[in-house]
Design a protein around this motif. Structure first.
Motif: not given
Length: 888
Positions: A71-77, A79-83, A127-131, A330-336
């Motif tokens: 969560a902290l890695g995500d909120l701070s930028g 970590l990427t979504l893939a990370d 390997r795309e689990l939700n939080y 378009t789809l990938a940007e929206a998905y992320r």
């Protein structure tokens, strides 16, 4: 995993936002203060999951650390979504693996943790689990290796161990929980045990599974437990997931599922408070389904498109030209973006929610947690993406399609408008299909599939040069099919194939007959590569060879050969390839099939009888196969030989003498090439050119073959040998055989006797095999047989240009001044004509005007009369050449 470098202020801001707007993260930071430290949070991404404490406690403590660190890695930028999704997925793998091992060793103390595997599906599989995601594994077990208690059945042990695994993972204690487990994706969950025997699972997916289950396995992987067991299971069902023959029923099922989701979650479809990021129109599911639909269509033939992760799949599909590059971006940007906001929703209270809050204050909190100014900024950020994804996904279904009238008069009017000269008869054909009297259109699913595509069928047939013939041919095809569901769905999904199918039905009865046996042959034509020439013999053999038993291998060869021969025939119908190149393609396909079938037969025979030391099977091709210029209908003229001592014996537990060994092996190869199986026919094999013809043994040694050619062979046998070419055997054996053939053909001979023998043989052939029509370019006077006879007499008389490929032999002889150069054009024209006629007019009768025009184009003539004039001219030249060659 290496986090991206970020300013300290970014991490501090993330901590502040988490503490302010997320009660769940606030509690984790109090519980794990070290993880909230900028210098130490990364270590918590991969915490230890074992140790001295109870495994359940260790896993729950580790889960809290991973949740906070990601969560902290995500909120701070950092970590990427893939990370983030990979870190969560990797922890799920490790946790499930630890739970499986603990459950097995607890159930049977001291045992090895083996015999149970977890198959990850959905976002866990990719390997795309939700939080705050559930995990949806399928648990399988091997009764042979699963540890059990005394007198305990493996099935009972598996269920007890499975319950312990679930309890370890999802029971809520004072330390929290690890992951919620949902086992309902297993086959028939209402009646099957929670852990399935691996063989039963394989049997289900091979024979009973529903279309949506196929889509689910696009992202499947063996993630924990006995990974080798899980990998073997996935490999066994791979053909179920990735079918070479396209199943547009499965594609339609995915689309229908999407529509059902939209209907069921109607309240969350429109962007605004309460919008469902996962199931709403233009949301996460539609990004995923768009990729999966195209993977299902093309992934069976293009392994590079089988990427499990959504963004990877979109990228691969765009790179292969299966979807537009702009659509993929378009789809990938929206998905992320959706996944990022989805994670913010779940970070608040660790709930598996996907919907934006309906309450203004709660929606404001989500925006602030993400670092946005307010809820309006959040909705404004999402809006363009939701609209773009919705438009792209909606386009899959196209516009609402018209229907065809049911009543006789209205239906006749539509048939007249479509271009049918006898609209009443055409309407009767349609009514017959609809009546239930045709087996292939009897089921409700088939009738629905027919109605969906019927207007397009009528339009395509009506625009044909002969609409009445076209509808009769299609009706004949439909009536030969066991079921037409998939054909209609394919035509609905790929409207461009309708015109092609119409041309096949009108022009190529041989291809239409093949379609009636295997309608999935049409699937191959979706790929642009279907119109490329077949690859090398080695590449084709690699495509045909599979590591299964002999019968499966023979069936597989028939399927692949059928696909290539069909595609080559279509290339002629569509005018996309020179018939000479198609003839060479037919020959490469046949040579690859000979090699694979022979390899398989040899392996099976050696398993039963051993090998004959110092000996091997060699196959010699003659005729059109030897010259590498086959037609669609060509049989294979083959001679079977073997190297070594004919008196030797095989070294297996059931030994055979060499002569019997190779004769029986040759019979196996012939059966493998000629016997029709469930996958259809392959080739007719003609062995009458072997030494002593039908009176001689099927396979002879090199020594016997050389002796026969020197002492007993007739002139016509040496003429046939002029087109001999080894198509199976080691390089050394082929070289030795080439030497025998070379010595035979280079021997001096009496030119008077040579010509006399050739004249007699040609006369006998003319008596017993007269031409079928004025288009029989093979047997007509001045046709290909006269050309070949004249060339072979010249080759043997002068011992020049002895080359199995007739075009090369003509070039060599013309360069030596022994034949007129015009023979090259005659050979090319008549060979082109023969290749095309065998496909479009197998009875050699003159076809209708439209097909005559096709034949003329294929032979590079401006029209049919011009082609006939050219044919008459070259036949006259060949007749003169044959007369000169035979008279000396």
């Amino acid at each position: 995993m290496n986090a991206r470098p970020i300013p300290s202020s970014s991490f501090a801001d993330a901590v502040t936002r988490a503490d302010t707007w997320s009660p769940y993260l606030r509690g984790l930071m109090r519980r794990f203060p070290d993880v909230a430290h900028e210098q130490r949070w990364q270590a918590a991404l991969v915490p230890p999951v074992d140790g001295d404490s109870d495994v359940g406690i260790a896993l729950r403590l580790a889960k809290g650390q991973v949740a906070l660190a990601t969560a902290l890695g995500d909120l701070s930028g950092a970590l990427t979504l893939a990370d983030v999704t990979q870190a969560l997925s990797d922890f799920a793998d490790r946790a499930l693996d630890a739970a499986i091992a603990a459950a097995i060793t607890t159930h049977v103390p001291g045992s090895k943790p083996q015999g149970i595997a977890a198959i990850a599906l959905g976002k866990h599989g990719s390997r795309e689990l939700n939080y705050s995601s559930d995990i949806d594994p399928i648990l399988i077990f091997d009764p042979e290796t699963l540890p059990t208690r005394p007198r305990e059945e493996p099935e009972e042990a598996a269920v007890r161990i499975g319950r312990r695994i679930v309890e370890t993972m999802q029971a809520r204690t004072e330390h929290g929980y690890v992951f919620r487990i949902d086992l309902r994706l297993r086959p028939s969950p209402e009646i099957t045990p929670i852990v399935l025997p691996v063989d039963a699972a394989i049997s289900y997916y091979e024979s009973q599974a529903l279309p949506w289950e196929r889509a689910a396995f696009i992202r499947a992987r063996a993630c924990a437990g006995d990974v080798a067991l899980g990998t073997g299971f996935l490999e066994a069902i791979r053909p179920f997931v990735w079918r070479r023959g396209l199943d547009f029923g499965a594609v339609q099922e995915v689309r229908d599922l999407s529509r059902r989701i939209r209907g069921h979650y109607a309240q969350g479809q429109a962007l605004g408070p309460g919008y469902d990021l996962k199931r709403g129109r233009g949301g996460i599911r539609e990004c995923e389904f768009y990729a999966q639909i195209h993977q299902l269509i093309h992934g069976g033939r293009e392994p590079g498109l089988r990427a499990p992760a959504t963004c990877d799949a979109l990228s691969a599909l765009a790179a292969a030209g299966r979807i537009g590059a702009g659509e993929a971006v378009t789809l990938a940007e929206a998905y992320r973006l959706y996944r990022r906001i989805e994670h913010r929703l779940q970070m608040v209270d660790d709930r598996q929610t996907h919907s934006l809050p309906a309450e203004p204050d709660a929606l404001e909190a989500i925006a602030k947690l993400d670092g946005l100014a307010n809820r309006d900024a959040l909705l404004g950020l999402l809006g363009p993406h939701v609209d773009a994804v919705g438009r792209i996904y909606d386009a899959l279904d196209g516009e609402t399609r018209e229907t065809l009238p049911e009543t006789g008069r209205a239906l006749e009017a539509r048939m007249r408008d479509a271009g049918f000269p006898d609209p009443a008869h055409a309407a009767q054909r349609i009514a017959h299909w609809r009546s239930g009297g045709v087996r292939a259109v009897r089921s409700p699913a088939a009738r629905a599939a027919l109605e969906a595509v019927l207007p397009q069928i009528v339009a395509a047939l009506g625009s044909a040069q002969d609409p009445q013939r076209a509808i009769l041919q299609l009706s004949a095809l439909i009536e030969r099919l066991p079921s037409a569901v998939n054909l209609f769905r394919l035509l609905e999904a790929q409207p461009a194939l309708l015109g092609l199918l119409t041309r096949i039905l009108i022009h190529a009865p041989t291809l239409a007959e093949a379609l009636s046996r295997r309608p999935e042959l049409l699937d191959r034509l979706i790929d642009a590569s279907a119109f490329d020439p077949p690859g090398s013999i080695a590449a084709l053999a690699g495509e045909m060879a599979i590591a299964d038993d002999v019968e499966q291998q023979f069936d597989h060869v028939r399927r692949i050969v059928g696909e290539h021969r069909f595609a080559l025939g279509v290339q002629i119908v569509e005018g996309m390839c020179d018939p000479l190149a198609v003839a060479a393609g037919y020959a490469r396909v046949a040579e690859a099939a000979i090699g694979v079938v022979a390899d398989s037969a040899v392996a099976a025979f050696e398993a039963a009888h051993g090998a004959v030391p110092g000996s091997e099977l060699v196959i010699l091709a003659l005729g059109r196969m030897g010259g590498a210029e086959l037609t669609h209908a060509s049989d294979l003229d083959l001679i079977f030989l073997f190297t070594g001592d004919f008196s030797a014996e095989s070294d297996g537990h059931r030994p055979l003498g060499a002569t019997m060994y190779f004769n029986r092996l040759a019979q196996r190869v012939i059966a493998g090439l000629s016997v029709a199986t469930a996958a259809g026919p392959l080739y007719e094999v003609d062995t009458r050119l072997r030494p002593s013809g039908t009176q001689g043994p099927l396979a002879v040694s090199f020594d016997a073959f050389a002796r026969y050619q020197t002492e007993n062979a007739w002139t016509w046998e040496h003429m046939a040998l002029a087109r001999a070419r080894a198509v199976y055997g080691s390089e050394a054996a082929r070289t030795s055989l080439d030497a025998i053939v070379g010595v035979t053909l280079a021997a001096p001979r009496d030119p008077v006797m040579l010509r006399a023998d050739a004249i007699k043989m040609r006369g006998d052939m003319a008596t017993h095999k007269p031409p079928k029509s004025q288009l029989d370019v093979k047997l007509l006077p001045g046709g290909l047989v006269d050309l070949e006879f004249g060339i072979h007499v010249t080759q043997l008389a002068h011992r020049i240009g002895v080359e199995p490929h007739l075009g090369n032999a003509i070039a060599d002889l013309a360069a030596a001044g022994l034949v007129p150069p015009s023979l090259a054009d005659a050979h090319r024209l008549m060979t082109r004509l023969l290749v095309v006629l065998r496909l479009v007019a197998p009875d050699m009768a003159e076809p209708d005007r439209a097909t005559c025009a096709l034949i003329a184009r294929a032979c590079d003539a401006p029209d049919w009369p011009s082609l006939l004039d050219r044919l008459a001219a070259v036949r006259q030249g060949v007749s003169g050449f044959w007369k000169q060659a035979s008279e000396g």
